[in-house]
Design an enzyme around this catalytic site. Structure first.
Site, mmCIF file in Angstrom:
data_model
loop_
_atom_site.group_PDB
_atom_site.id
_atom_site.type_symbol
_atom_site.label_atom_id
_atom_site.label_comp_id
_atom_site.label_asym_id
_atom_site.label_seq_id
_atom_site.Cartn_x
_atom_site.Cartn_y
_atom_site.Cartn_z
ATOM 1 N N GLY A 172 0.637 -1.300 -0.031
ATOM 2 C CA GLY A 172 0.048 -0.055 -0.108
ATOM 3 C C GLY A 172 0.825 1.096 0.131
ATOM 4 N N ASP B 56 12.895 -10.783 5.328
ATOM 5 C CA ASP B 56 12.684 -10.124 4.432
ATOM 6 C C ASP B 56 13.907 -8.855 4.475
ATOM 7 O OD1 ASP B 56 12.390 -9.273 1.679
ATOM 8 O OD2 ASP B 56 10.418 -8.106 2.010
#
Length: 735
Positions: free
Chosen positions: A461, A573
């Site tokens: 987003g 990540d």
């Protein structure tokens, strides 16, 4: 499809017979103009293809032209022999045009574009044009723009449609990644039969097997390719020849067929995967029930659902409005059903628009309609087949059993004193302790999410800066949509609220109202580490001590997550863009959407969600699904090499044959020339010895899984302890 041709059917199914037959048939004049003479396979500079005209490949196998779906126009390719004109490629799938006033043009500079009256031209071969070129539809189904020599022969291919697949894999097409250019080859299903925009499902190659993903989560996998076959795919072995390539330039899967055979593999909008001959690799909706079909990823249904819950299209009495509506036109019926199935309060769903996109959901149990009833509406109702026709006394037995099992579960849980059980209680407690912000207060802080306040955007987003009434600056991560992935990330990131460490981002709270999911963090003014590493001007402005503090701070933050936090976590990540910098350039590890909790005595756990960033993740993560603290160690080693060299692990535009960053680092280390890897702007007085130590530690971190140090070892080696001699990087072992 072939039965209507009588005795010709067996012949026409072989080779180019069928394509040639239809090509000849199209040339016959039956009360109208004959188009045979107008057909060509190429467009030259300055020429165009009108909306009503077609390109046909040299042997008539494929046709290219414009077509209309649901009042929107597209440019596509299909088998000439396909009576249904099912498209194997769509040029402007996510950028449709309106009307029929359009042309495909190859201009004098060799730019291939769709010219239309509704807006700017749609360029197909950006930055891949040449003045002396030609656009040709090949008999492989590949539409290519080629640069020509002065004698008219082909010099090189500048652009090809095979590099931008849609939902169909043709012989010779690739699934995988080009390690030099970063080009990714994957299929994406249509949203539905009438909307070719990228939909719910993707088909990828992970280096060992085919993987279907549903909105980023693994849905099905083929099993490893071995001895010309996949574990969970039954194919015609006398038809297909599979190709698997893994080298320094590219990793991909492809297939070929016997000369002249017509073939295509299609991924449809409901997750079905099949070939021309009707072979079902994956049946439609096969993995939606929570049964363990071969190849299906293990799914964990909500506690309110059982495996027999299915959607049935029913006419119901509906006198009210849906409980929730999402008008996102990128969502199709498959998405709506997945969202509803995973929401315990959802009883029915449907699409919003006439083209079957967008989602609407109902919470109330709606009665079935009878013939003649008013306010009827057809909805997809989620119900259990076992619920139909049960007598009342069955429900009493079920209730008694459920109560007994619940009390038994409570008793068993109260007897457990294992560390893992305590960890789960602590996880729940952490989620409850996060401060909740109202939507109104967040909107006020961010000036109603104005563009001026937007400071970042990603797959999750957008991020907005804001100011709370007390003057505190905040960063608001506004998650897009209500996908399962977004909700998982939302819950995951809230777990870090009680993870207190100076090198972890501080979560201030969250907002969850209606469809809105937002996370509120402290605002860090110096951006992320990626911008710092790869901006030459900013690199020059940093002194040696600052770089040391950044490296050590990241290592200490990871060590805390792995060994000293209340919830032992793997970040999953770690990369330069996920390291933020405060006023004093102290690093803060952020973005815990892919993090997972682990037990210290847990053997190498496997994950079905391969969501890390390529280049930063170790080989065993993609080949075996292993995710452990050693995953973060590998990522840290890659990050150290990027910091030292000022080079990206995967360059955005690699046109020459230079070695990758990892291979180059290992080569220079073996030659005793490691300082040649280092960005000259970083080298200063008294720094040479420490930089060599950093490179050695980085190489230790990217060794094979079992040879990597822990983050505690890394912290020790960065400070005092002499690092041992590194072994070859793990990528060599994989190859």
């Amino acid at each position: 499809m072939y039965s209507s041709f009588g005795g010709f059917s067996s012949y026409l199914r072989m080779g180019q017979g069928l394509g040639f037959f239809f090509f000849i048939l199209s040339c016959v004049c039956l009360g109208g103009p004959c188009f045979c003479s107008a057909h060509t396979d190429s467009i030259k500079p300055g020429e165009g293809l009108q909306f009503s005209k077609l390109l046909v490949s040299a042997q008539g196998t494929f046709t290219l032209g414009f077509f209309i779906l649901d009042t929107r126009s597209y440019l596509g390719i299909w088998y000439t022999s396909d009576v249904n004109n099912k498209k194997v490629w769509v040029a402007n799938r996510d950028n449709p045009i309106s009307g029929t006033n359009a042309n495909l043009m190859l201009d004098g500079n060799g730019t291939l574009m769709i010219i239309h009256s509704g807006g700017d031209p749609i360029v197909l071969n950006s930055n891949q044009a040449s003045r002396n070129s030609i656009a040709t539809l090949l008999d492989s189904g590949n539409f290519v723009v080629s640069a020509l020599n002065s004698d008219g022969s082909v010099k090189q291919t500048l652009w090809e449609s095979f590099d931008d697949p849609t939902d169909t894999l043709l012989p010779g097409m690739k699934l995988g990644i080009n390690l030099k250019t970063g080009q990714n080859w994957s299929l994406a299903s249509w949203i539905n039969e009438q909307v070719p925009d990228p939909g719910t499902f993707t088909l990828e190659w992970n280096g060992t097997q085919l993987v279907i993903k549903r909105r980023g989560d693994i849905y099905w996998s083929s099993g490893i390719l071995k001895d010309r076959s996949f574990e969970f795919i039954q194919t015609h072995h006398n038809i297909y020849y599979f190709i698997s390539v893994c080298n320094d330039n590219e990793i991909y899967f492809s297939y070929s067929v016997q000369d002249g055979a017509i073939s295509k593999w299609v991924l449809n909008w409901r997750g079905g995967f099949f070939d021309t001959y009707g072979t079902l690799f994956v049946k439609e909706d096969m993995c939606d029930p929570y049964d363990k079909y071969p190849g299906c990823a293990v799914q964990e249904p909500p506690t309110c659902r059982t495996t027999d819950f299915q959607f049935m299209k029913q006419s119901v009495l509906n006198s009210g409005y849906p409980s929730l509506m999402n008008i996102d036109t990128s969502l199709g019926l498959s998405d709506c059903q997945a969202i509803c199935r995973n929401n315990c309060s959802c009883t029915a769903c449907n699409t919003v628009f006439t083209n079957e996109t967008g989602c609407q959901f109902w919470r109330d149990k709606l009665p079935r309609a009878r013939v003649g009833d008013a306010n009827q509406e057809e909805l997809y109702v989620l119900s259990s087949s076992k619920d139909i026709g049960k007598p009342w006394w069955i429900w009493i037995i079920i209730l008694v059993v459920v109560v007994f099992l619940f009390m038994l579960a409570v008793f068993c849980c109260s007897q457990r004193n294992s560390r893992g059980d305590g960890k789960k209680r602590e996880t729940a407690k952490d989620i409850d302790n996060v401060k909740e912000f109202s939507l109104v207060s967040v909107m006020a802080a961010t000036n109603n999410f104005s563009d001026e306040n937007k400071i970042g955007k990603g797959g999750f987003g957008s991020v907005y800066k804001g100011i709370l009434p007390g003057g505190q600056e905040i960063a608001v991560k506004r998650l897009s949509g209500v996908s399962t992935w977004g909700l998982d990330q939302f819950v995951n990131e809230r777990l870090i609220v009680n993870q207190q460490h100076r090198n972890l981002i501080r979560l201030l709270g969250y907002c969850s109202e209606g469809e809105e999911r937002m996370l509120i963090y402290e605002l860090l003014p110096n951006g992320n580490l990626e911008d710092l590493i790869f901006d030459p001007d900013r690199r020059k402005g940093l002194d040696w001590n600052t770089w040391c503090n950044i490296i050590k701070g990241i290592a200490q933050g990871l060590d805390y997550l792995h060994n000293h936090s209340r919830l032992n976590m793997v970040h999953g990540d770690l990369k330069a863009s996920n390291i933020l910098l405060d006023h004093d350039m102290n690093p803060k590890i952020s973005d815990f959407g892919t993090a997972r909790i682990f037990e210290r005595n847990e053997s190498e756990p496997q994950t079905s969600k391969l969501v890390g960033t390529f280049g930063y993740m170790p080989p065993e993560y993609f080949s075996e699904g292993w995710c452990s603290p050693k995953t973060d160690v590998y990522s840290f080693g890659v990050l150290m090499l990027e910091i030292v060299s000022g080079q990206r692990i995967i360059p955005p535009d690699c046109k020459d044959d230079n070695l990758s960053l990892i291979r180059n680092a290992w080569k220079l280390w073996g030659e005793g020339n490691s300082l040649k890897l280092v960005d000259p702007a970083m080298v200063g007085p008294h720094s040479t010895t420490q930089i060599v130590r950093w490179i050695r530690v980085a190489l230790l971190c990217i060794q094979k899984h079992e040879e990597r140090p822990t983050m505690s070892d890394v912290c020790s080696m960065l400070n005092r302890r002499d690092p041992p001699e590194p072994n070859p990087p793990a990528i060599f072992a994989l190859r």
